[in-house]
Motif scaffolding. Sequence first.
Motif, PDB file in Angstrom:
ATOM      1  N   ASP A 163       4.965  -1.387   9.380  1.00  0.00           N
ATOM      2  CA  ASP A 163       5.104  -2.147   8.139  1.00  0.00           C
ATOM      3  C   ASP A 163       4.194  -3.359   8.148  1.00  0.00           C
ATOM      4  OD1 ASP A 163       6.575  -4.740   8.943  1.00  0.00           O
ATOM      5  OD2 ASP A 163       7.834  -3.202   9.878  1.00  0.00           O
ATOM      6  N   GLY A 211       5.285  -6.434   7.203  1.00  0.00           N
ATOM      7  CA  GLY A 211       6.213  -7.540   7.005  1.00  0.00           C
ATOM      8  C   GLY A 211       5.885  -8.777   7.823  1.00  0.00           C
ATOM      9  N   ARG A 257      10.828  -8.280   5.222  1.00  0.00           N
ATOM     10  CA  ARG A 257      10.426  -8.385   3.806  1.00  0.00           C
ATOM     11  C   ARG A 257       9.092  -7.665   3.566  1.00  0.00           C
ATOM     12  NH1 ARG A 257      12.108 -13.138   5.540  1.00  0.00           N
ATOM     13  NH2 ARG A 257       9.998 -13.976   5.741  1.00  0.00           N
ATOM     14  N   CYS A 308       6.589   3.114   0.228  1.00  0.00           N
ATOM     15  CA  CYS A 308       7.021   3.759   1.472  1.00  0.00           C
ATOM     16  C   CYS A 308       6.574   5.207   1.439  1.00  0.00           C
ATOM     17  CB  CYS A 308       8.531   3.670   1.625  1.00  0.00           C
ATOM     18  SG  CYS A 308       9.136   4.319   3.210  1.00  0.00           S
ATOM     19  N   LYS A 336       6.369  -4.958   2.205  1.00  0.00           N
ATOM     20  CA  LYS A 336       6.033  -4.378   0.898  1.00  0.00           C
ATOM     21  C   LYS A 336       5.453  -2.973   1.059  1.00  0.00           C
ATOM     22  CE  LYS A 336       7.234  -8.082  -1.296  1.00  0.00           C
ATOM     23  NZ  LYS A 336       8.486  -8.053  -2.113  1.00  0.00           N
ATOM     24  N   THR A 337       4.938  -2.681   2.238  1.00  0.00           N
ATOM     25  CA  THR A 337       4.351  -1.370   2.499  1.00  0.00           C
ATOM     26  C   THR A 337       4.859  -0.856   3.847  1.00  0.00           C
ATOM     27  OG1 THR A 337       2.350  -1.963   1.280  1.00  0.00           O
ATOM     28  CG2 THR A 337       2.219  -0.056   2.769  1.00  0.00           C
ATOM     29  N   ARG A 370      12.161  -0.476  -4.044  1.00  0.00           N
ATOM     30  CA  ARG A 370      11.027  -0.795  -4.901  1.00  0.00           C
ATOM     31  C   ARG A 370       9.819  -1.255  -4.063  1.00  0.00           C
ATOM     32  NH1 ARG A 370      14.056   1.490  -7.747  1.00  0.00           N
ATOM     33  NH2 ARG A 370      14.747   0.904  -9.850  1.00  0.00           N
ATOM     34  N   ILE A 371       9.464  -0.471  -3.024  1.00  0.00           N
ATOM     35  CA  ILE A 371       8.324  -0.756  -2.151  1.00  0.00           C
ATOM     36  C   ILE A 371       7.483   0.495  -2.047  1.00  0.00           C
ATOM     37  CG2 ILE A 371       9.560  -2.502  -0.784  1.00  0.00           C
ATOM     38  CD1 ILE A 371       9.962  -0.331   1.356  1.00  0.00           C
ATOM     39  N   VAL A 412      12.562  -3.892   5.718  1.00  0.00           N
ATOM     40  CA  VAL A 412      12.855  -4.417   4.378  1.00  0.00           C
ATOM     41  C   VAL A 412      13.735  -5.660   4.462  1.00  0.00           C
ATOM     42  CG1 VAL A 412      13.975  -3.889   2.192  1.00  0.00           C
ATOM     43  CG2 VAL A 412      12.583  -2.151   3.315  1.00  0.00           C
TER      44      VAL A 412
END
Length: 571
Positions: free
Chosen positions: A521, A523, A500, A465, A502-503, A462-463, A496
Amino acid sequence: MKSQKSVAKKVKTRSQVSAIQDKQARGSTLAPRPRRAKQIPKKSQKTDKAMATFFRFAPDAVIIVDAQGAISQVNDHVKTMFGYTARELLGKRIEILIPPRFRGGHLANRRNYLAEPRLREMGINLDLFALRKDGSEFPVDIMLSPIDTEEGRSVIATVRDVTEHKRVEEALRKSREELEARVRERTAELTYATQTAVTAFENRARQQNAVAKLSRRALEGRDLTSLLDNAVSLVIGVLEVEFCKVLELVGESLCLRAGVGWKKGSVGKVALPTGLGSHGGFTLLSSSPVVVEDLTNETRFKAPVFFLDHGIRSGISVIIHGQGKPYGVLGAHTARRRSFTGDDVHFLQSVADVLAAAIERRVLEEELLNASSREQQRIGQDLHDSLCQQLAGIEFRNSVLVQQLAKNPKAKAEAAQIGELIRNATKQARALARGLAPVEIESNGLMAALSRLAANSANLFRIACTFECPQPVLLENRASGTHLYRIAQEAIGNAVKHGRAKTILVSLKRLDGELVLTVEDDGAGFAQNTGPIEGMGLRIMEYRAEMIGATLRIDSVEGKGTKVACRLRLG
């Protein structure tokens, strides 16, 4: 010739002379008296006789010289010492007994002495020489005693032959010098031995520390290329040589895998012959270290042109052992002639053993990784070929069942719902199959596999990507494609799970003859340091990159995300 006795009577002692002078002084103030004949006391006669006997038979040569330097009296020992009889010497100048080279200086010395007479004893360390009748010279020691006689002032010269004394003295001097020379030589030997032992101990300690340092680096899990580069640089510094190399045995050639000091562009391209065609080849044949002191005189093997072009003169080569067969050869070389010690050979072999252990571990890790990849591919293939096909068959049977239940709406709806679940299960199975064996299954190769990976990751985590590939990038080697896919998959998973993020952006492009795969990323990132890559996932990414000859770089900043870049040179 006057007799010895008459001469002795004429010689007066100082006390006798003084007594006569006193009488003369007293007589000058008194009236003249008739001269009486002198009467010598019997005691004085005995003394004069004893003195004459001592003079004649003295153990040294005794010579009396008058004020004009003429010899007036000699004793019997003069003939023994000089070879002259008394008749031959009386009236002659004393210089007859002096070597010609000293006569000029002796005249001045004699005049000075008569002007200020004094007792000169023997043994005052003067280098004096006398001349015999036969012309031979010999060392002497001379005592001078001035006396006043009725004829005037004279000098008694007592001459002693010191030839034997000088011989003993010279022997003692030589013995002392030889002893001092031996002491100096022994001291120098002990000093050299001590310095050599200290130097050897220091070198051995330095070599052991270097091997321990390299072992720690190997245990840290550095990639093999970096470890080989560290090893050759370490050998250069410790052994103080100009060249070091790691040759990998590939077929019938020894390929230059790593090295220092060689011409630019040699590493990775130069291959040396095995067997008797090179130092390394002969080392493999010998199954033991091979030391060369002078390559120009070497007869055991042929010096390769590559060595001659670099002016190699001396060197050591040792075997890097492997599983079943040697991995290759580690060598250290210098352009100057040098004799390597046993400690040098032991050090180089220890470095080779560290490399052998690291290579063996790396081979085992690669085999484990390959086994894991093969198992994943097998499972993915089974999922695709077996489970997905069965699910497709069940879905077809279910669609038939739905048609048959047309008269029963409730049962028909239930069957339709079952069909939907079967289709979802089929999609999941196909997704698993693509994840386990992405490149082999996907007909569009790496680009399609990465695109599918990004889409699946976006749905699963649920990101956001996404995958971008500005121009088509074709990779014919499926094994390389699989490793690149796994690197991207691991990078997304780390972003992820640990960052953590999100993109995530997955990029594949071709740049300057290289295929460049990046995963970036937003993160949490992490603080980078100069130490080795930590974590099994990151290490596996590194191993995969090394297996296909690619370079892996990870840049991260705390709070600003991480970027993983893998670059593969395309043939």
